[in-house]
Enzyme design. Sequence first.
Site, PDB file in Angstrom:
ATOM      1  CB  CYS A 156      24.627 140.089  48.089  1.00 53.25           C
ATOM      2  SG  CYS A 156      23.322 140.448  49.273  1.00 53.25           S
ATOM      3  CB  CYS A 159      24.865 143.118  50.399  1.00 51.29           C
ATOM      4  SG  CYS A 159      24.373 141.436  50.755  1.00 51.29           S
ATOM      5  CG  ASP A 160      27.288 144.860  47.767  1.00 52.60           C
ATOM      6  OD1 ASP A 160      27.462 145.353  48.895  1.00 52.60           O
ATOM      7  OD2 ASP A 160      27.829 143.808  47.400  1.00 52.60           O
TER       8      ASP A 160
END
Length: 329
Positions: A156, A159-160
């Site tokens: 992701c 997200c990261d």
Amino acid sequence: MALFKTLDDTQSDKNPKKVDSEIEKIKCLIIGSGPAGYTAAIYASRANLNPVMYEGMEPGGQLTTTNDVENFPGYPEGITGPAMMEDLKTQAQRFGTDVRFGLATATDLSKRPFKVTVDGNKLIEAESLIIATGATARYLGLESEEKFKGQGVSACATCDGFFYKGKDVAVVGGGDTAAEEATYLAGICNKVYLIIRKDYMRASKVMVERVMKTPNIEVLFEHTTKEIVGDFSGVTGVVLKNKNGEEVKKDIHGFFVAIGHKPNSDIFADYLDTDEVGYIVTNTGSSKTKVDGVFACGDVMDPHYRQAVTAAGSGCMAAIDAERFLGAL
Ligand code: NDP
């Protein structure tokens, strides 16, 4: 013929499992324990629906494999994925949700009450059902990929990606997700290698054009990933194989896998509409499925956003829809 659609019909037909004779009756059953399931549980318990939640195979869902969550509103310093899921669980339990360990293995949604089998031997009858079983990101299956999950390997970018600001990263995959992730990362990182196994991208034309026009994305067609390398600090590089079988090494700090997701909808597919990938289809702007009293939320019905906060929002919608459905009976 098996009574219910099961995770493995062939297996269950050959070796029918013993089913407990006592059937438990539940007003609101929630299957799945990611942000969608827990948010549905918080709202359902506060609405006196006495929800029972089965956590599923991976209690806490996909976020339990993420180290830091920095984009969920309300956590200015960020929080680890597992800690956030523990908070959500505690919050759901505080209002009375009965959270249980167990995996829904079969369903019969042909009429109400809906029948759900848990762990192959416990039978439940539910007046309403909230499906929050999520989706599972597909990985390449390399040992080194498993080793560095959460330490440089991610599924992701939203997200990261931030953790690799100004660094070099790689994305594997040639579909729309990979194209989106690569362009998103290109805005944060120094350089993005896009690793594609074929000599073309499967992504939509507009996304391919966007990738090709982004100066800091280098597309590596006909390359496959042999190994991800790293040390105590996390990922430091990736070893690829080109079409001639030669090894190519790239120094990177983040390795993003974008080769598709599998929504966990198999046991519902006989009764609900799903798209070609398996995502449950809901009515626009609601969590209602084509079966009255069955609601879907989170990644099992969302091929587009797949964020913890959007999953939580749709879990809230599912609980409100369930409350209104039960209230009108
Ligand atoms: P896709 O299935 O479309 O693409 C998966 C990609 O990963 C393909 O390029 C495939 O290669 C590659 N791949 C699969 N397995 C491997 C492997 N083992 N090693 C290397 N590469 C591999 O998945 P997406 O998640 O990209 O998209 C899913 C759906 O969601 C699609 O319909 C897509 O259009 C849609 N979507 C739409 C978006 C939007 O409209 N904004 C955004 C994101 C997704 P190959 O081509 O060789 O099979």
